[in-house]
Design a protein around this motif. Structure first.
Motif, PDB file in Angstrom:
ATOM      1  N   GLU A 260      63.241  -1.134  67.045  1.00 26.13           N
ATOM      2  CA  GLU A 260      64.551  -0.687  66.632  1.00 26.13           C
ATOM      3  C   GLU A 260      65.398  -0.553  68.129  1.00 26.13           C
ATOM      4  OE1 GLU A 260      65.707   2.563  63.920  1.00 26.13           O
ATOM      5  OE2 GLU A 260      65.167   3.679  65.726  1.00 26.13           O
ATOM      6  N   LEU A 261      66.638  -1.258  67.872  1.00 25.63           N
ATOM      7  CA  LEU A 261      67.366  -1.550  69.228  1.00 25.63           C
ATOM      8  C   LEU A 261      68.610  -0.646  69.166  1.00 25.63           C
ATOM      9  CD1 LEU A 261      67.825  -5.208  68.738  1.00 25.63           C
ATOM     10  CD2 LEU A 261      65.796  -4.146  70.086  1.00 25.63           C
ATOM     11  N   TYR A 262      68.805  -0.227  70.364  1.00 23.34           N
ATOM     12  CA  TYR A 262      69.993   0.554  70.556  1.00 23.34           C
ATOM     13  C   TYR A 262      70.908  -0.080  71.492  1.00 23.34           C
ATOM     14  CZ  TYR A 262      66.463   3.958  68.848  1.00 23.34           C
ATOM     15  OH  TYR A 262      65.334   4.509  67.887  1.00 23.34           O
ATOM     16  N   ILE A 263      71.866  -0.550  71.028  1.00 23.00           N
ATOM     17  CA  ILE A 263      72.702  -1.490  71.938  1.00 23.00           C
ATOM     18  C   ILE A 263      74.050  -0.888  72.190  1.00 23.00           C
ATOM     19  CG2 ILE A 263      73.654  -3.696  71.753  1.00 23.00           C
ATOM     20  CD1 ILE A 263      71.796  -4.854  69.725  1.00 23.00           C
ATOM     21  N   PRO A 264      74.200  -0.645  73.710  1.00 23.82           N
ATOM     22  CA  PRO A 264      75.722  -0.125  74.114  1.00 23.82           C
ATOM     23  C   PRO A 264      76.688  -0.972  73.614  1.00 23.82           C
ATOM     24  CG  PRO A 264      73.952  -0.189  75.717  1.00 23.82           C
ATOM     25  CD  PRO A 264      73.348  -1.068  74.690  1.00 23.82           C
ATOM     26  N   GLN A 265      77.905  -0.639  73.643  1.00 18.46           N
ATOM     27  CA  GLN A 265      79.025  -1.033  73.240  1.00 18.46           C
ATOM     28  C   GLN A 265      79.263  -2.466  73.833  1.00 18.46           C
ATOM     29  OE1 GLN A 265      82.330  -1.442  74.394  1.00 18.46           O
ATOM     30  NE2 GLN A 265      82.221   0.300  76.068  1.00 18.46           N
ATOM     31  N   GLU A 266      78.968  -2.309  75.431  1.00 15.99           N
ATOM     32  CA  GLU A 266      79.611  -3.311  76.323  1.00 15.99           C
ATOM     33  C   GLU A 266      78.602  -4.619  76.088  1.00 15.99           C
ATOM     34  OE1 GLU A 266      79.869   0.714  78.311  1.00 15.99           O
ATOM     35  OE2 GLU A 266      78.432   0.036  77.112  1.00 15.99           O
ATOM     36  N   ILE A 267      77.479  -4.564  75.399  1.00 18.60           N
ATOM     37  CA  ILE A 267      76.536  -5.611  75.116  1.00 18.60           C
ATOM     38  C   ILE A 267      76.609  -5.971  73.512  1.00 18.60           C
ATOM     39  CG2 ILE A 267      75.419  -5.826  77.266  1.00 18.60           C
ATOM     40  CD1 ILE A 267      72.882  -4.401  75.942  1.00 18.60           C
ATOM     41  N   ALA A 268      77.425  -5.392  72.911  1.00 16.73           N
ATOM     42  CA  ALA A 268      77.657  -5.447  71.402  1.00 16.73           C
ATOM     43  C   ALA A 268      79.025  -6.214  71.371  1.00 16.73           C
ATOM     44  CB  ALA A 268      77.585  -4.062  70.632  1.00 16.73           C
ATOM     45  N   TYR A 269      80.038  -5.581  70.573  1.00 20.74           N
ATOM     46  CA  TYR A 269      81.297  -6.176  70.515  1.00 20.74           C
ATOM     47  C   TYR A 269      82.384  -5.730  71.173  1.00 20.74           C
ATOM     48  CZ  TYR A 269      78.984  -8.340  66.189  1.00 20.74           C
ATOM     49  OH  TYR A 269      78.157  -9.101  65.750  1.00 20.74           O
ATOM     50  N   GLY A 270      82.128  -4.574  71.953  1.00 24.87           N
ATOM     51  CA  GLY A 270      82.912  -4.094  73.022  1.00 24.87           C
ATOM     52  C   GLY A 270      84.139  -3.587  72.387  1.00 24.87           C
ATOM     53  N   ASP A 271      85.527  -3.968  72.908  1.00 25.25           N
ATOM     54  CA  ASP A 271      86.857  -3.438  72.105  1.00 25.25           C
ATOM     55  C   ASP A 271      87.156  -4.445  71.187  1.00 25.25           C
ATOM     56  OD1 ASP A 271      87.487  -6.001  73.550  1.00 25.25           O
ATOM     57  OD2 ASP A 271      88.950  -4.996  74.721  1.00 25.25           O
ATOM     58  N   ARG A 272      86.315  -5.341  70.741  1.00 26.55           N
ATOM     59  CA  ARG A 272      86.628  -6.046  69.361  1.00 26.55           C
ATOM     60  C   ARG A 272      86.270  -5.489  68.124  1.00 26.55           C
ATOM     61  NH1 ARG A 272      83.221 -11.366  70.055  1.00 26.55           N
ATOM     62  NH2 ARG A 272      81.988 -10.036  70.914  1.00 26.55           N
ATOM     63  N   GLU A 273      87.126  -5.539  67.287  1.00 24.76           N
ATOM     64  CA  GLU A 273      86.840  -5.125  65.701  1.00 24.76           C
ATOM     65  C   GLU A 273      86.266  -6.125  64.972  1.00 24.76           C
ATOM     66  OE1 GLU A 273      88.835  -2.457  62.089  1.00 24.76           O
ATOM     67  OE2 GLU A 273      90.123  -3.258  63.623  1.00 24.76           O
ATOM     68  N   GLN A 274      84.968  -5.913  64.483  1.00 24.43           N
ATOM     69  CA  GLN A 274      84.326  -6.935  63.704  1.00 24.43           C
ATOM     70  C   GLN A 274      83.934  -6.120  62.343  1.00 24.43           C
ATOM     71  OE1 GLN A 274      83.527  -9.952  64.892  1.00 24.43           O
ATOM     72  NE2 GLN A 274      82.010 -10.741  63.384  1.00 24.43           N
ATOM     73  N   GLN A 275      84.290  -6.904  61.209  1.00 27.08           N
ATOM     74  CA  GLN A 275      84.495  -6.397  60.014  1.00 27.08           C
ATOM     75  C   GLN A 275      84.407  -4.959  59.733  1.00 27.08           C
ATOM     76  OE1 GLN A 275      81.201  -8.822  58.305  1.00 27.08           O
ATOM     77  NE2 GLN A 275      82.252 -10.549  58.416  1.00 27.08           N
ATOM     78  N   LYS A 276      83.107  -4.477  59.315  1.00 28.66           N
ATOM     79  CA  LYS A 276      83.042  -3.047  59.210  1.00 28.66           C
ATOM     80  C   LYS A 276      82.749  -2.324  60.665  1.00 28.66           C
ATOM     81  CE  LYS A 276      81.209  -3.525  54.648  1.00 28.66           C
ATOM     82  NZ  LYS A 276      79.918  -3.459  53.708  1.00 28.66           N
ATOM     83  N   ILE A 277      82.636  -2.987  61.687  1.00 26.90           N
ATOM     84  CA  ILE A 277      82.360  -2.299  63.080  1.00 26.90           C
ATOM     85  C   ILE A 277      83.515  -2.138  63.844  1.00 26.90           C
ATOM     86  CG2 ILE A 277      81.002  -2.585  65.109  1.00 26.90           C
ATOM     87  CD1 ILE A 277      79.288  -4.645  63.611  1.00 26.90           C
TER      88      ILE A 277
END
Length: 294
Positions: A260-277
């Motif tokens: 199970e991964l818990y990914i901070p927004q900085e190494i996810a999509y940050g300030d980008r909107e990605q479909q449902k995210i």
């Protein structure tokens, strides 16, 4: 416009079967045969019928106010613009551009910069626009101007994003801070957190490998935004073709693992909107590394 005012084949065909003039309802039209009229009359009739659709074209495509058809006909008669006409045309186009700047371009930039504060000075924007057209030199280089503009857009966009999506970032930070205290959770230098659900014993992928995985992605509130389980088949992709948090985690996982991964927004999509995210979202993934694809 449904029909062009340019010469159409049907205009030629109609001349052999229709009257040159409309007749009253119920009265049979006279038949005009092409081979019974002289060439000048034929040319006149052909020119006449091909003005059909011209006025709508002038209005819709050229922006002509047909109240001034007399002036339009003056231009049609002389064939070429005089120097005075060219000057007047340039003035008209300049007016149209000014209207476009004020009604479309400026409001568009303003919306990009702020949804609550007046950031741009309309007067100064218009002055800069006009000075550029007049060839007035900038006090700084063009590259420096572009850098300053880019910096300002990023600054104001950051304010807008923080106002709208800052709560997502804050909620993620609070969750990760509490989650890091759990004995079952490991935290890496990047801030990535993971919990081993099943310990695999196979090889670990490298950044250049392709892998086959099953996964489910959730938002902090539990909303599932993506799932290979629901699609009924694992996903295959390059280790370096995904978000940074995934790339890092996959290289730590032996084949056969389920984490199970818990990914901070900085190494996810940050300030980008990605479909449902939504922007600034911390993401939770259940990831099952099935194999390294050869």
């Amino acid at each position: 416009m449904k029909k062009s005012f340019l010469i159409l084949l049907c205009a030629l065909l109609c001349l052999g079967t229709q009257a040159a003039k409309k007749t009253k309802k119920g009265k049979k039209a006279d038949v005009v045969k092409v081979d019974t009229i002289d060439s000048r009359t034929f040319a006149y009739l052909l020119g006449y019928v091909n003005t059909q659709g011209l006025k709508p074209y002038l209005v819709q495509q050229k922006g002509v106010d047909t109240t001034y058809m007399a002036q339009f006909l003056d231009g049609f008669a002389v064939r070429e613009l005089t120097p005075e006409d060219k000057a007047f045309k340039a003035r008209i186009v300049g007016t149209e551009i000014r209207q476009d700047v004020e009604s479309r371009i400026l409001p568009n930039f303003s919306r990009q910069l702020s949804d609550s504060v007046k950031v741009l000075s309309d007067e100064d924007f218009i002055k800069g626009f006009g000075d550029a057209l007049r060839g007035e030199p900038l006090s700084i280089s063009h590259d420096s101007a572009m850098q300053a503009i880019d910096k300002q857009f990023k600054y104001w966009r950051g304010i807008m994003m923080e106002k709208k999506y800052g709560p997502n970032r804050k909620a993620g930070e609070e969750f990760l801070k509490a989650n890091a205290k759990k004995d079952s959770v490991q935290t890496t230098a990047s801030g990535l957190q993971y919990k081993v659900l099943v310990a695999g014993t196979g090889d670990k992928p490298t950044a250049t490998d392709r892998v086959k995985v099953n996964y489910e992605g959730r938002l902090l509130d539990g909303t599932v935004f993506d799932s290979s389980y629901k699609r009924g088949e694992p996903a295959v992709f390059g280790v370096s073709q995904v978000i940074k948090g995934w790339t890092e985690a996959l290289q730590l996982m032996p084949v056969g693992s389920k984490w199970e991964l818990y990914i901070p927004q900085e190494i996810a999509y940050g300030d980008r909107e990605q479909q449902k995210i939504p922007p600034y979202s911390m993401l939770i993934f259940t990831v099952e590394l099935i194999e390294i694809v050869k």
